[in-house]
Write an enzyme that holds these catalytic residues in place. Structure first.
Site, short mmCIF file in Angstrom:
data_model
loop_
_atom_site.label_atom_id
_atom_site.label_comp_id
_atom_site.label_asym_id
_atom_site.label_seq_id
_atom_site.Cartn_x
_atom_site.Cartn_y
_atom_site.Cartn_z
N LEU A 18 7.92 92.93 -38.30
CA LEU A 18 8.95 92.08 -38.89
C LEU A 18 8.98 92.13 -40.41
CD1 LEU A 18 8.77 88.76 -36.83
CD2 LEU A 18 10.40 90.62 -36.60
N SER A 19 7.97 92.68 -41.04
CA SER A 19 7.86 92.59 -42.50
C SER A 19 8.89 93.47 -43.22
CB SER A 19 6.46 93.01 -42.94
OG SER A 19 6.41 93.15 -44.35
N PRO A 20 9.62 92.89 -44.18
CA PRO A 20 10.53 93.73 -44.97
C PRO A 20 9.75 94.73 -45.82
CG PRO A 20 10.36 91.55 -45.95
CD PRO A 20 9.66 91.48 -44.62
N TYR A 21 8.53 94.39 -46.18
CA TYR A 21 7.74 95.29 -47.01
C TYR A 21 7.21 96.48 -46.20
CZ TYR A 21 8.17 91.43 -50.23
OH TYR A 21 8.70 90.45 -51.03
N TYR A 37 9.03 97.73 -43.79
CA TYR A 37 10.26 98.54 -43.78
C TYR A 37 10.38 99.33 -45.08
CZ TYR A 37 15.29 99.41 -44.36
OH TYR A 37 16.51 99.98 -44.62
#
Length: 202
Positions: free
Chosen positions: A11-14, A16
């Site tokens: 789930l982490s944008p980082y 991604y």
């Protein structure tokens, strides 16, 4: 051969924003990359961190600025407030665990592409990565058998829980987090340091 243990939540944008760089760094330095998806909120609770909803407004505001800057720097489209987030990270995590096990047995497919596919679905395409159809699409796009969704439930659940225990014991406290022996690197903005360490320059 050096080994990079990669702890993260899908789930982490980082995660991604890290893209496929961890795999590229591993390949460039002749290192093995192992993936350890885990429950980040449970990790935060054990190590003094806070879930996003519980953070002070100033921290949440800074996060939005950082996501804007880092996504531009990485050249990746990122919606900072996707409608389908947060969602349950377990199903996609189980699928990734199953895909890694399949790779260990000689299956084709690319784990870095799979993980990045989950991130792109969540942060650029506004898709719910807890949905079976989305997970199967990501598996197929990464060259894996989409049936992994069905065959990896038990292994996924057991490994997902074990990853949290191992991460806590090893001093991991965030995501993405990379461990090489006793050396630790937290955040996608430390990937250059990871690369330098593996090359012997740092």
């Amino acid at each position: 051969m050096a080994r990079i243990d990669y702890y993260f939540t899908v789930l982490s944008p980082y995660v991604y924003l890290a893209g496929t760089r961890p795999a590229e760094i591993a390949a460039r330095n002749g290192a093995e990359l192992r993936y350890f998806p885990l429950d980040a909120n449970a990790l935060f609770a054990r190590t003094g961190g806070l879930a996003l909803k519980d953070r002070h407004e100033s921290r949440r505001a800074y996060r939005l600025q950082e996501l804007r800057r880092q996504s531009k720097k990485a050249g990746l489209v990122l919606n900072p407030a996707p409608a389908r987030w947060p969602t349950n990270p377990a199903p996609a995590s189980y699928a990734l665990i199953g895909a890694q096990a399949a790779k260990d047995k000689g299956a084709t497919g690319d784990l870095a592409t799979l993980l990045h596919g989950f991130g792109r679905a969540a942060w650029a395409e506004d898709r719910d990565i807890a949905e079976d159809s989305v997970i199967r699409d990501c598996l197929t796009a990464a060259g894996f058998d989409p049936g992994i969704v069905d065959s990896s439930l038990l292994l996924g659940a057991e490994t997902y829980a074990a990853n949290l225990e191992e991460a806590t014991a090893r001093g991991v406290f965030g995501a993405p987090f990379f461990v090489v022996g006793e050396e630790m690197f937290w955040g996608q903005d430390r990937l250059d340091d990871l690369d330098l360490h593996l090359s012997g320059a740092l």
